[in-house]
Design a protein around this motif. Structure first.
Motif, PDB file in Angstrom:
ATOM      1  N   THR A 141     -19.202 -56.327 -69.423  1.00 37.79           N
ATOM      2  CA  THR A 141     -18.534 -55.781 -68.249  1.00 37.79           C
ATOM      3  C   THR A 141     -18.001 -54.404 -68.589  1.00 37.79           C
ATOM      4  OG1 THR A 141     -17.881 -57.958 -67.399  1.00 37.79           O
ATOM      5  CG2 THR A 141     -16.617 -56.067 -66.625  1.00 37.79           C
ATOM      6  N   LEU A 142     -18.352 -53.407 -67.787  1.00 39.78           N
ATOM      7  CA  LEU A 142     -17.747 -52.091 -67.929  1.00 39.78           C
ATOM      8  C   LEU A 142     -16.382 -52.129 -67.261  1.00 39.78           C
ATOM      9  CD1 LEU A 142     -17.563 -49.060 -68.473  1.00 39.78           C
ATOM     10  CD2 LEU A 142     -18.843 -48.693 -66.338  1.00 39.78           C
ATOM     11  N   VAL A 143     -15.367 -51.819 -68.006  1.00 35.26           N
ATOM     12  CA  VAL A 143     -14.024 -51.681 -67.432  1.00 35.26           C
ATOM     13  C   VAL A 143     -13.888 -50.261 -66.883  1.00 35.26           C
ATOM     14  CG1 VAL A 143     -11.547 -51.875 -67.827  1.00 35.26           C
ATOM     15  CG2 VAL A 143     -13.129 -53.432 -69.008  1.00 35.26           C
ATOM     16  N   ARG A 144     -13.889 -49.285 -67.772  1.00 37.04           N
ATOM     17  CA  ARG A 144     -13.775 -47.868 -67.387  1.00 37.04           C
ATOM     18  C   ARG A 144     -14.057 -47.036 -68.621  1.00 37.04           C
ATOM     19  NH1 ARG A 144      -7.810 -45.725 -65.846  1.00 37.04           N
ATOM     20  NH2 ARG A 144      -7.554 -46.531 -67.964  1.00 37.04           N
TER      21      ARG A 144
ATOM     22  N   MET B 197      -7.579 -47.737 -63.212  1.00 41.19           N
ATOM     23  CA  MET B 197      -8.033 -48.930 -63.916  1.00 41.19           C
ATOM     24  C   MET B 197      -8.483 -49.963 -62.890  1.00 41.19           C
ATOM     25  SD  MET B 197      -8.107 -49.894 -67.155  1.00 41.19           S
ATOM     26  CE  MET B 197      -7.976 -51.316 -68.256  1.00 41.19           C
ATOM     27  N   PRO B 198      -9.699 -50.487 -63.000  1.00 37.28           N
ATOM     28  CA  PRO B 198     -10.144 -51.503 -62.051  1.00 37.28           C
ATOM     29  C   PRO B 198      -9.455 -52.843 -62.312  1.00 37.28           C
ATOM     30  CG  PRO B 198     -11.796 -51.183 -63.732  1.00 37.28           C
ATOM     31  CD  PRO B 198     -10.738 -50.148 -63.985  1.00 37.28           C
ATOM     32  N   ASP B 199      -9.531 -53.707 -61.334  1.00 35.34           N
ATOM     33  CA  ASP B 199      -8.930 -55.032 -61.440  1.00 35.34           C
ATOM     34  C   ASP B 199      -9.905 -55.952 -62.169  1.00 35.34           C
ATOM     35  OD1 ASP B 199      -7.432 -57.296 -61.190  1.00 35.34           O
ATOM     36  OD2 ASP B 199      -7.823 -57.592 -59.048  1.00 35.34           O
ATOM     37  N   VAL B 200      -9.747 -56.017 -63.479  1.00 35.83           N
ATOM     38  CA  VAL B 200     -10.651 -56.790 -64.328  1.00 35.83           C
ATOM     39  C   VAL B 200      -9.819 -57.682 -65.241  1.00 35.83           C
ATOM     40  CG1 VAL B 200     -12.385 -56.653 -66.170  1.00 35.83           C
ATOM     41  CG2 VAL B 200     -12.439 -55.017 -64.301  1.00 35.83           C
ATOM     42  N   ASP B 201     -10.237 -58.920 -65.411  1.00 33.85           N
ATOM     43  CA  ASP B 201      -9.600 -59.816 -66.370  1.00 33.85           C
ATOM     44  C   ASP B 201      -9.950 -59.345 -67.775  1.00 33.85           C
ATOM     45  OD1 ASP B 201      -8.667 -61.845 -67.965  1.00 33.85           O
ATOM     46  OD2 ASP B 201      -9.762 -63.457 -66.965  1.00 33.85           O
ATOM     47  N   LEU B 202      -8.943 -58.903 -68.517  1.00 37.50           N
ATOM     48  CA  LEU B 202      -9.168 -58.314 -69.837  1.00 37.50           C
ATOM     49  C   LEU B 202      -9.005 -59.323 -70.968  1.00 37.50           C
ATOM     50  CD1 LEU B 202      -7.306 -54.913 -69.324  1.00 37.50           C
ATOM     51  CD2 LEU B 202      -9.778 -55.306 -69.317  1.00 37.50           C
TER      52      LEU B 202
ATOM     53  N   MET C 289     -18.880 -42.715 -68.208  1.00 37.38           N
ATOM     54  CA  MET C 289     -19.285 -41.814 -67.135  1.00 37.38           C
ATOM     55  C   MET C 289     -18.135 -41.630 -66.146  1.00 37.38           C
ATOM     56  SD  MET C 289     -22.708 -41.339 -67.664  1.00 37.38           S
ATOM     57  CE  MET C 289     -23.501 -41.007 -66.108  1.00 37.38           C
ATOM     58  N   GLU C 290     -17.923 -40.389 -65.713  1.00 38.47           N
ATOM     59  CA  GLU C 290     -17.075 -40.045 -64.572  1.00 38.47           C
ATOM     60  C   GLU C 290     -15.620 -40.496 -64.726  1.00 38.47           C
ATOM     61  OE1 GLU C 290     -19.066 -41.550 -61.075  1.00 38.47           O
ATOM     62  OE2 GLU C 290     -20.700 -40.118 -61.258  1.00 38.47           O
ATOM     63  N   ALA C 291     -15.121 -40.575 -65.966  1.00 39.42           N
ATOM     64  CA  ALA C 291     -13.742 -41.017 -66.166  1.00 39.42           C
ATOM     65  C   ALA C 291     -12.887 -40.016 -66.921  1.00 39.42           C
ATOM     66  CB  ALA C 291     -13.719 -42.361 -66.902  1.00 39.42           C
ATOM     67  N   ILE C 292     -13.517 -39.088 -67.661  1.00 38.94           N
ATOM     68  CA  ILE C 292     -12.791 -38.130 -68.498  1.00 38.94           C
ATOM     69  C   ILE C 292     -13.273 -36.723 -68.138  1.00 38.94           C
ATOM     70  CG2 ILE C 292     -12.269 -37.417 -70.864  1.00 38.94           C
ATOM     71  CD1 ILE C 292     -11.071 -40.119 -70.166  1.00 38.94           C
ATOM     72  N   ASN C 293     -12.365 -35.765 -68.174  1.00 39.41           N
ATOM     73  CA  ASN C 293     -12.638 -34.463 -67.558  1.00 39.41           C
ATOM     74  C   ASN C 293     -13.792 -33.684 -68.190  1.00 39.41           C
ATOM     75  OD1 ASN C 293     -10.686 -33.837 -69.836  1.00 39.41           O
ATOM     76  ND2 ASN C 293     -10.970 -31.757 -69.078  1.00 39.41           N
ATOM     77  N   HIS C 294     -14.135 -33.964 -69.454  1.00 40.88           N
ATOM     78  CA  HIS C 294     -15.226 -33.185 -70.064  1.00 40.88           C
ATOM     79  C   HIS C 294     -16.575 -33.890 -69.977  1.00 40.88           C
ATOM     80  CE1 HIS C 294     -14.576 -36.019 -73.179  1.00 40.88           C
ATOM     81  NE2 HIS C 294     -14.920 -35.296 -74.218  1.00 40.88           N
ATOM     82  N   CYS C 295     -16.636 -35.043 -69.289  1.00 42.05           N
ATOM     83  CA  CYS C 295     -17.911 -35.727 -69.068  1.00 42.05           C
ATOM     84  C   CYS C 295     -18.517 -35.210 -67.763  1.00 42.05           C
ATOM     85  CB  CYS C 295     -17.698 -37.234 -69.005  1.00 42.05           C
ATOM     86  SG  CYS C 295     -17.254 -37.969 -70.589  1.00 42.05           S
TER      87      CYS C 295
ATOM     88  N   ASP D  26     -17.468 -48.734 -62.533  1.00 42.64           N
ATOM     89  CA  ASP D  26     -16.280 -49.276 -63.164  1.00 42.64           C
ATOM     90  C   ASP D  26     -15.975 -50.661 -62.621  1.00 42.64           C
ATOM     91  OD1 ASP D  26     -16.064 -46.884 -64.525  1.00 42.64           O
ATOM     92  OD2 ASP D  26     -14.502 -46.072 -63.217  1.00 42.64           O
ATOM     93  N   GLY D  27     -15.633 -51.571 -63.515  1.00 43.78           N
ATOM     94  CA  GLY D  27     -15.310 -52.933 -63.106  1.00 43.78           C
ATOM     95  C   GLY D  27     -16.497 -53.841 -62.906  1.00 43.78           C
ATOM     96  N   GLU D  28     -17.690 -53.332 -63.143  1.00 46.92           N
ATOM     97  CA  GLU D  28     -18.909 -54.095 -62.841  1.00 46.92           C
ATOM     98  C   GLU D  28     -19.382 -54.894 -64.051  1.00 46.92           C
ATOM     99  OE1 GLU D  28     -23.575 -53.229 -61.582  1.00 46.92           O
ATOM    100  OE2 GLU D  28     -22.050 -51.698 -61.200  1.00 46.92           O
TER     101      GLU D  28
END
Length: 244
Positions: free
Chosen positions: A10-13, A55-60, A213-219, A238-240
């Motif tokens: 599972t990708l969290v973020r 942060m997505p709603d994911v059971d960690l 991907m698409e989470a940090i400013n230099h990506c 994210d969250g998938e």
């Protein structure tokens, strides 16, 4: 060969994952900060505060933690505060002392290989960029998790010969790459871009997914661009939970 239900990711973020092999779940590279709580990475093409997304709603829930390297988008102060101090934490040998100094009591550096709950962990090489810049970025690692199936988490690396050698050595069922083509104002990208991902896709029969991907400013490489310019590659949101 494609992975079955014995392996789940599972990708969290960003690079934060939940990687399950058999019945054992590893939390990988925890970045827990709220959206915009961290400063932008310096000397990059934009100055947006990090993380760019919530942060997505994911059971960690997890059994152990893996930190591929201690850059702040892979292990941050919020994660340090929220993780249990006695969680089994696998890391690069060079970073053992830093985790111990922060109060973690079950730090397990992986020189070459280790094991946990029926899973064998192999630490694999990575190169965080090209040339002199890669040296300045410091050591980074990937991890191969072996149970009934084999999962290769490449970490922050570009495509280079040791990645090809890792694919040949372990013949993984599933590969997770860190994409985003992260870069500074000078020099080449320090994580995988389209060409790097395509090279991995060409080199293995494994299922291949791309995160970071698409989470940090230099990506700067978007999911849409990567999907449009590659074939046979999974690019989760994210969250998938990634369906291999």
């Amino acid at each position: 060969m494609p992975a079955t239900l014995d392996t789940g990711v599972t990708l969290v973020r960003n690079a934060t994952l939940l990687a399950t092999v058999g019945e054992t779940t590893f939390l990988v590279d925890p970045l827990f900060a709220p959206r915009g709580a961290l400063p932008p990475i310096d000397d990059t093409p934009n100055d947006r505060a990090n993380p760019l997304v919530p942060m997505p709603d994911v059971d960690l829930s997890h059994d152990a933690v893996i930190v591929t390297h201690r850059h702040p988008d892979h292990f941050d102060d919020a994660a340090k505060a929220e993780l249990e101090s006695d969680v089994p934490l696998f890391c690069q040998p060079a970073e053992t002392g830093a985790f111990a100094d922060e109060g973690f009591t079950d730090v397990r550096p992986v020189e070459d290989a280790g094991s946990f709950a029926g899973v064998t962990l192999h630490r694999t090489p990575g190169r965080h960029g090209h040339g002199e810049l890669a040296e300045k970025m410091g050591p980074v690692s990937g991890f191969v998790l072996e149970g009934d199936e084999t999962l290769y988490l490449a970490g922050d690396t570009v495509w280079y010969e040791p990645v090809a050698e890792t694919l040949d050595r372990f013949d993984p069922d599933t590969v997770v790459l860190n994409g985003g083509a992260a870069r500074f104002n000078q020099g080449e990208p320090i994580t995988m871009g389209v060409d790097d991902v395509a090279a991995v896709r060409e080199a293995t029969d494994a299922a291949v997914a791309v995160v970071h991907m698409e989470a940090i400013n230099h990506c700067l490489l978007s999911r849409e661009e990567l999907r449009s310019e590659t074939e046979g590659v999974l690019v989760p949101e994210d969250g998938e939970e990634i369906e291999f």
